[in-house]
Design an enzyme around this catalytic site. Structure first.
Site, PDB file in Angstrom:
ATOM      1  N   SER A   1      29.666 -28.556  53.234  1.00  0.00           N
ATOM      2  CA  SER A   1      28.478 -28.414  54.100  1.00  0.00           C
ATOM      3  C   SER A   1      27.761 -27.131  53.676  1.00  0.00           C
ATOM      4  CB  SER A   1      28.890 -28.320  55.574  1.00  0.00           C
ATOM      5  OG  SER A   1      29.805 -29.335  55.925  1.00  0.00           O
TER       6      SER A   1
ATOM      7  N   LYS B   1      39.026 -12.453  61.000  1.00  0.00           N
ATOM      8  CA  LYS B   1      38.630 -13.496  60.041  1.00  0.00           C
ATOM      9  C   LYS B   1      38.311 -12.847  58.700  1.00  0.00           C
ATOM     10  CE  LYS B   1      34.650 -16.452  59.005  1.00  0.00           C
ATOM     11  NZ  LYS B   1      33.324 -16.928  59.449  1.00  0.00           N
TER      12      LYS B   1
ATOM     13  N   ARG C   1      36.985 -20.546  62.285  1.00  0.00           N
ATOM     14  CA  ARG C   1      37.858 -20.914  63.417  1.00  0.00           C
ATOM     15  C   ARG C   1      39.131 -21.609  62.937  1.00  0.00           C
ATOM     16  NH1 ARG C   1      32.947 -24.166  65.974  1.00  0.00           N
ATOM     17  NH2 ARG C   1      31.938 -22.474  64.863  1.00  0.00           N
TER      18      ARG C   1
ATOM     19  N   ASP D   1      31.649 -16.911  51.831  1.00  0.00           N
ATOM     20  CA  ASP D   1      31.486 -18.179  52.535  1.00  0.00           C
ATOM     21  C   ASP D   1      30.257 -18.922  52.020  1.00  0.00           C
ATOM     22  OD1 ASP D   1      31.516 -20.298  54.242  1.00  0.00           O
ATOM     23  OD2 ASP D   1      30.860 -19.169  56.013  1.00  0.00           O
TER      24      ASP D   1
ATOM     25  N   LEU E   1      33.926  -2.254  52.586  1.00  0.00           N
ATOM     26  CA  LEU E   1      34.549  -3.560  52.295  1.00  0.00           C
ATOM     27  C   LEU E   1      33.550  -4.701  52.447  1.00  0.00           C
ATOM     28  CD1 LEU E   1      37.912  -2.942  54.169  1.00  0.00           C
ATOM     29  CD2 LEU E   1      37.703  -3.316  51.703  1.00  0.00           C
ATOM     30  N   MET E   2      32.714  -4.621  53.485  1.00  0.00           N
ATOM     31  CA  MET E   2      31.758  -5.699  53.756  1.00  0.00           C
ATOM     32  C   MET E   2      30.614  -5.715  52.743  1.00  0.00           C
ATOM     33  SD  MET E   2      31.639  -5.313  57.908  1.00  0.00           S
ATOM     34  CE  MET E   2      30.434  -6.601  58.255  1.00  0.00           C
TER      35      MET E   2
ATOM     36  N   ASP F   1      31.443 -12.004  55.195  1.00  0.00           N
ATOM     37  CA  ASP F   1      32.004 -12.913  56.203  1.00  0.00           C
ATOM     38  C   ASP F   1      33.453 -12.561  56.521  1.00  0.00           C
ATOM     39  OD1 ASP F   1      31.464 -14.962  57.998  1.00  0.00           O
ATOM     40  OD2 ASP F   1      32.389 -16.473  56.730  1.00  0.00           O
TER      41      ASP F   1
ATOM     42  N   GLU G   1      34.384 -22.824  59.252  1.00  0.00           N
ATOM     43  CA  GLU G   1      35.718 -22.629  58.673  1.00  0.00           C
ATOM     44  C   GLU G   1      36.480 -21.463  59.284  1.00  0.00           C
ATOM     45  OE1 GLU G   1      33.893 -19.230  57.118  1.00  0.00           O
ATOM     46  OE2 GLU G   1      33.059 -21.213  57.379  1.00  0.00           O
TER      47      GLU G   1
ATOM     48  N   LYS H   1      25.686 -23.944  52.619  1.00  0.00           N
ATOM     49  CA  LYS H   1      24.645 -23.146  53.283  1.00  0.00           C
ATOM     50  C   LYS H   1      23.372 -23.156  52.431  1.00  0.00           C
ATOM     51  CE  LYS H   1      27.765 -19.686  55.308  1.00  0.00           C
ATOM     52  NZ  LYS H   1      27.410 -19.750  56.726  1.00  0.00           N
TER      53      LYS H   1
END
Length: 486
Positions: A257, A247, A333, A252, A168-169, A270, A331, A259
């Site tokens: 902001s 999460k 959190r 991401d 999945l990652m 992510d 994001e 990256k």
């Protein structure tokens, strides 16, 4: 192919010792294996291998792997069971050598710990090559002999769970969107009658007043999903569950902001928190663990657009607290704040969340261990003991009031989503932020940013996304299911 283990001598210069499977094979070939080992160089060191051809018609290729010292147990300085780690690493190397010879099947010596041997074999051979036309040959692994088949089977299930998280990652973000992620997990759990999967759409998220989560999701054209899994393995369906929260940012960009572009492609992972907790539940179901588990994964992308959060915006979380979004790249959190509030609906025995939350965690611990922030020593002890067995280590980090002040001292809202001293103690201020959404007395936050990927640090994982610490979460759940007091 056949992979056999050999232990180093306890005394320097002494004779190496074959495992019982190795001894049996040596007798089968009339002492030929031992003879060849003695003449083809110095004794095999830990993790090193020797390959022999034509010893036996059933096994034209035999790899002997160095397991290190036989009585290597728990190493208190390293915080893991060294014997198990040695077996995982050695077996993985041996299996890859068989794979390189394009042999379709390999039998593996249990090496005195069949579960660790199975984990080494199945983790060591895994590679993401779904989208390549040229694939490495698939190798089937099986236990050599039948002595420890139950432990072997358990090891295979543990490793397949971690491999699911790795899959999945590693998959590109245009293949694993929030919707596809949820569908993939639902399909994995379809065959279990004691599992219910709810794929909650954006309209449901809005009725739950998850304003922080929605504010992140709004920046992307991909609709958000709140994935909720109920595994009822406990003797009583009403027993307090373990609630796992992950999460699930499937890509991401950092939002407004933004990256830096270098390395941004890795941000397809992510959602590692969601991947590991969902894979842990799939594994728990496959093992039929006797406890109830609920999995919660807020899934979305964090993208820059005309609808995205802007630095300085204030959003409202599910529990009514307002949050000033000073950095749109903090994001994770925001998603977790709402998911943690929701987790309190279930009278949980414990709430454990996992997230690739902060670059600061990678700076602090690198890839050696997952950082754990918890308000419960009972919970910490269970996680720590589980990690010694799996070799996928955890390390306790501080949840001091000192850090809380840095997120609650905020000009426009109840909380800021970054600490007021910016980079100082970034992993700790992130944990302090999450603590503001927790009232449960047994809660742990696992920051898995440092263990997200593997270069060459874990010898039995190939380069790529690591799927850590899935096996530690499974082992932790298994321990919890045996634990009578809560």
């Amino acid at each position: 192919g056949l992979v056999l283990g050999i232990h180093s001598s306890e005394k320097d210069g002494g004779a190496a010792q074959l495992t019982s499977a190795g001894e049996a094979f040596d007798r089968l070939v009339s002492g030929k294996l031992r003879e060849l080992l003695s003449v083809c160089g110095p004794p095999l060191k830990k993790g090193k291998t020797r390959m022999f051809y034509g010893l036996h018609q059933d096994f034209p290729s035999v790899v002997v792997v160095g397991l290190g010292k036989k009585n290597a147990g728990v190493n208190d300085k390293e915080n893991w069971n060294e014997g198990k780690e040695n077996i995982r690493a050695a077996v993985a190397v041996g299996c890859r050598q068989i794979q390189d010879l394009e042999i379709p099947c390999v039998e593996v010596d249990p090496c005195g710990d069949a579960q660790a041997a199975a984990e080494g074999a199945v983790l060591g051979l895994h590679e993401y090559n779904e989208l390549k036309q040229k694939k490495k040959p698939v190798v089937t692994v099986q236990l050599h002999g039948s002595a420890e088949s139950e432990a072997w089977h358990k090891g295979v299930i543990y490793a397949e769970g971690q491999n699911l998280a790795r899959y999945l990652m590693e998959a590109p973000a245009n293949y694993i969107t929030p919707t596809k992620f949820a569908e993939h997990i639902e399909q994995k759990l379809r065959s279990f009658s004691n599992v219910k999967v709810h794929i909650r759409p954006e309209s449901w998220i809005a009725t739950q007043q998850m304003g922080a989560f929605l504010s992140v999701a709004r920046g992307s054209a991909e609709p958000p999903i709140f994935l909720e899994i109920h595994y009822s393995g406990g003797a009583n369906i009403n027993d307090s569950p373990l609630v796992l929260v992950g999460k699930g940012v499937t890509f991401d960009s950092g939002g407004i902001s933004l990256k830096p572009s270098s390395g941004m492609d890795a941000m397809r992972a992510d959602m590692g928190g969601a991947a590991t907790i969902c894979s842990a539940i799939v594994t728990a179901a496959a093992l039929n663990l006797p406890l109830n588990i609920i999995g919660l994964a807020p899934l979305c992308e964090n993208m820059p657009s005309g609808k995205a959060n802007k630095p300085g915006d204030v959003v409202r979380a599910k529990n009514g607290k307002t949050i000033q979004v000073d950095n749109t790249d903090a994001e994770g959190r925001l998603l977790l704040a709402d998911a943690l509030c929701y987790a309190h609906n279930f009278n949980a025995r414990a709430i454990v969340n996992a997230a690739t939350l902060t670059g600061a965690m990678d700076v602090a611990l690198g890839s050696a261990a997952t950082g754990v922030f918890t308000n419960s020593s009972w919970l910490w002890n269970h996680l720590y003991e589980a990690s010694i067995l799996t070799g996928d280590r955890v390390w306790r980090m501080p949840l001091f009031e000192h850090y809380t002040k840095q997120v609650t001292d905020c000009p426009l809202a109840d909380l800021s989503n970054i600490g007021k001293y910016s980079r100082a103690g970034g992993a700790c201020t992130a944990a302090a932020f999450l603590k503001e959404f927790v009232t449960a007395s047994h809660w742990a936050h696992l920051d898995i940013a440092g263990v997200m990927s593997n270069k060459d640090e874990v010898p039995y994982l190939r380069k790529g996304m690591a799927g850590r610490p899935t096996r530690t979460l499974v082992e932790f759940a298994a321990r919890l299911s045996q634990d009578s007091h809560s």
